[in-house]
Write a protein that holds these residues in place. Structure first.
Motif, PDB file in Angstrom:
ATOM      1  N   GLY A  28     -75.036  -7.139  -9.175  1.00  0.00           N
ATOM      2  CA  GLY A  28     -75.352  -6.462 -10.430  1.00  0.00           C
ATOM      3  C   GLY A  28     -76.623  -5.646 -10.299  1.00  0.00           C
ATOM      4  N   ASP A  29     -77.624  -5.955 -11.128  1.00  0.00           N
ATOM      5  CA  ASP A  29     -78.915  -5.253 -11.087  1.00  0.00           C
ATOM      6  C   ASP A  29     -79.886  -5.874 -10.106  1.00  0.00           C
ATOM      7  N   PHE A  30     -79.438  -6.830  -9.318  1.00  0.00           N
ATOM      8  CA  PHE A  30     -80.304  -7.518  -8.373  1.00  0.00           C
ATOM      9  C   PHE A  30     -79.901  -7.204  -6.937  1.00  0.00           C
ATOM     10  N   ALA A  31     -80.897  -7.171  -6.071  1.00  0.00           N
ATOM     11  CA  ALA A  31     -80.676  -6.991  -4.642  1.00  0.00           C
ATOM     12  C   ALA A  31     -81.261  -8.196  -3.916  1.00  0.00           C
ATOM     13  N   TYR A  32     -80.597  -8.642  -2.885  1.00  0.00           N
ATOM     14  CA  TYR A  32     -81.124  -9.697  -2.027  1.00  0.00           C
ATOM     15  C   TYR A  32     -81.711  -9.007  -0.811  1.00  0.00           C
ATOM     16  N   ILE A  33     -83.022  -9.217  -0.596  1.00  0.00           N
ATOM     17  CA  ILE A  33     -83.732  -8.505   0.462  1.00  0.00           C
ATOM     18  C   ILE A  33     -84.373  -9.484   1.433  1.00  0.00           C
ATOM     19  N   VAL A  34     -84.486  -9.060   2.696  1.00  0.00           N
ATOM     20  CA  VAL A  34     -85.100  -9.878   3.751  1.00  0.00           C
ATOM     21  C   VAL A  34     -85.964  -8.992   4.632  1.00  0.00           C
ATOM     22  N   ASN A  35     -86.912  -9.634   5.330  1.00  0.00           N
ATOM     23  CA  ASN A  35     -87.695  -8.903   6.333  1.00  0.00           C
ATOM     24  C   ASN A  35     -87.709  -9.630   7.673  1.00  0.00           C
ATOM     25  N   GLY A  36     -87.069 -10.777   7.769  1.00  0.00           N
ATOM     26  CA  GLY A  36     -86.970 -11.499   9.030  1.00  0.00           C
ATOM     27  C   GLY A  36     -88.162 -12.367   9.343  1.00  0.00           C
ATOM     28  N   GLU A  37     -89.255 -12.217   8.628  1.00  0.00           N
ATOM     29  CA  GLU A  37     -90.459 -13.008   8.881  1.00  0.00           C
ATOM     30  C   GLU A  37     -90.727 -13.927   7.692  1.00  0.00           C
ATOM     31  N   SER A  38     -91.435 -13.430   6.699  1.00  0.00           N
ATOM     32  CA  SER A  38     -91.731 -14.250   5.526  1.00  0.00           C
ATOM     33  C   SER A  38     -90.484 -14.469   4.675  1.00  0.00           C
ATOM     34  N   ARG A  39     -89.521 -13.584   4.782  1.00  0.00           N
ATOM     35  CA  ARG A  39     -88.250 -13.714   4.080  1.00  0.00           C
ATOM     36  C   ARG A  39     -87.106 -13.623   5.085  1.00  0.00           C
ATOM     37  N   PRO A  40     -86.758 -14.744   5.736  1.00  0.00           N
ATOM     38  CA  PRO A  40     -85.640 -14.729   6.687  1.00  0.00           C
ATOM     39  C   PRO A  40     -84.302 -14.665   5.948  1.00  0.00           C
ATOM     40  N   LEU A  41     -83.237 -14.456   6.666  1.00  0.00           N
ATOM     41  CA  LEU A  41     -81.905 -14.363   6.074  1.00  0.00           C
ATOM     42  C   LEU A  41     -81.524 -15.635   5.314  1.00  0.00           C
ATOM     43  N   ALA A  42     -82.019 -16.760   5.749  1.00  0.00           N
ATOM     44  CA  ALA A  42     -81.704 -18.029   5.096  1.00  0.00           C
ATOM     45  C   ALA A  42     -82.366 -18.145   3.722  1.00  0.00           C
ATOM     46  N   ARG A  43     -83.419 -17.351   3.472  1.00  0.00           N
ATOM     47  CA  ARG A  43     -84.146 -17.394   2.195  1.00  0.00           C
ATOM     48  C   ARG A  43     -84.329 -15.981   1.648  1.00  0.00           C
ATOM     49  N   ALA A  44     -83.239 -15.281   1.451  1.00  0.00           N
ATOM     50  CA  ALA A  44     -83.312 -13.907   0.941  1.00  0.00           C
ATOM     51  C   ALA A  44     -83.937 -13.885  -0.448  1.00  0.00           C
ATOM     52  N   LYS A  45     -84.744 -12.879  -0.712  1.00  0.00           N
ATOM     53  CA  LYS A  45     -85.428 -12.717  -1.991  1.00  0.00           C
ATOM     54  C   LYS A  45     -84.520 -11.979  -2.961  1.00  0.00           C
ATOM     55  N   LYS A  46     -84.309 -12.554  -4.144  1.00  0.00           N
ATOM     56  CA  LYS A  46     -83.541 -11.898  -5.199  1.00  0.00           C
ATOM     57  C   LYS A  46     -84.524 -11.082  -6.022  1.00  0.00           C
ATOM     58  N   LYS A  47     -84.337  -9.756  -6.038  1.00  0.00           N
ATOM     59  CA  LYS A  47     -85.290  -8.875  -6.693  1.00  0.00           C
ATOM     60  C   LYS A  47     -84.541  -7.839  -7.534  1.00  0.00           C
ATOM     61  N   LYS A  48     -85.089  -7.534  -8.708  1.00  0.00           N
ATOM     62  CA  LYS A  48     -84.479  -6.512  -9.559  1.00  0.00           C
ATOM     63  C   LYS A  48     -84.531  -5.162  -8.857  1.00  0.00           C
ATOM     64  N   ALA A  49     -83.463  -4.403  -9.008  1.00  0.00           N
ATOM     65  CA  ALA A  49     -83.361  -3.102  -8.344  1.00  0.00           C
ATOM     66  C   ALA A  49     -84.454  -2.146  -8.792  1.00  0.00           C
ATOM     67  N   ARG A  50     -84.920  -2.263 -10.024  1.00  0.00           N
ATOM     68  CA  ARG A  50     -85.965  -1.355 -10.497  1.00  0.00           C
ATOM     69  C   ARG A  50     -87.328  -1.647  -9.867  1.00  0.00           C
TER      70      ARG A  50
END
Length: 94
Positions: A28-50
């Protein structure tokens, strides 16, 4: 704003503001984002698209792996994002 899996984005809000991420999923209006370090794939960050600043770059190899369910490790994400990280500004002590 239309975000896609595999797209390189920058965080505009929150404690991770200015950090570089890859979109791994949309909900929906949320994206799951990762950076491989502080946010690995196992703990993707749910963030509003805006709260995300998209770039025009979509890594097709990562996007294909993520959409087909092929395993992607965090090292691949880190290697991809190295080219997009803002240069660190060192503080000069006088």
């Amino acid at each position: 704003m239309l975000l896609q899996t595999g797209q390189i984005v920058y965080s505009k809000a929150g404690r991770d503001s200015g950090a570089t991420f890859v979109v791994v999923a949309m909900d929906g209006d949320f994206a799951y984002i990762v950076n491989g370090e502080s946010r690995p794939l196992a703990r993707a960050k749910k963030k509003k698209a805006r709260h995300i600043q998209p770039t025009n770059h979509i890594d097709q190899a990562i996007a294909a792996k993520l959409t087909s369910g092929v395993y992607v490790n965090d090292a691949e994400i880190v290697k991809l994002l190295k080219a997009y990280k803002p240069e660190s500004k060192e503080v000069m002590h006088v």
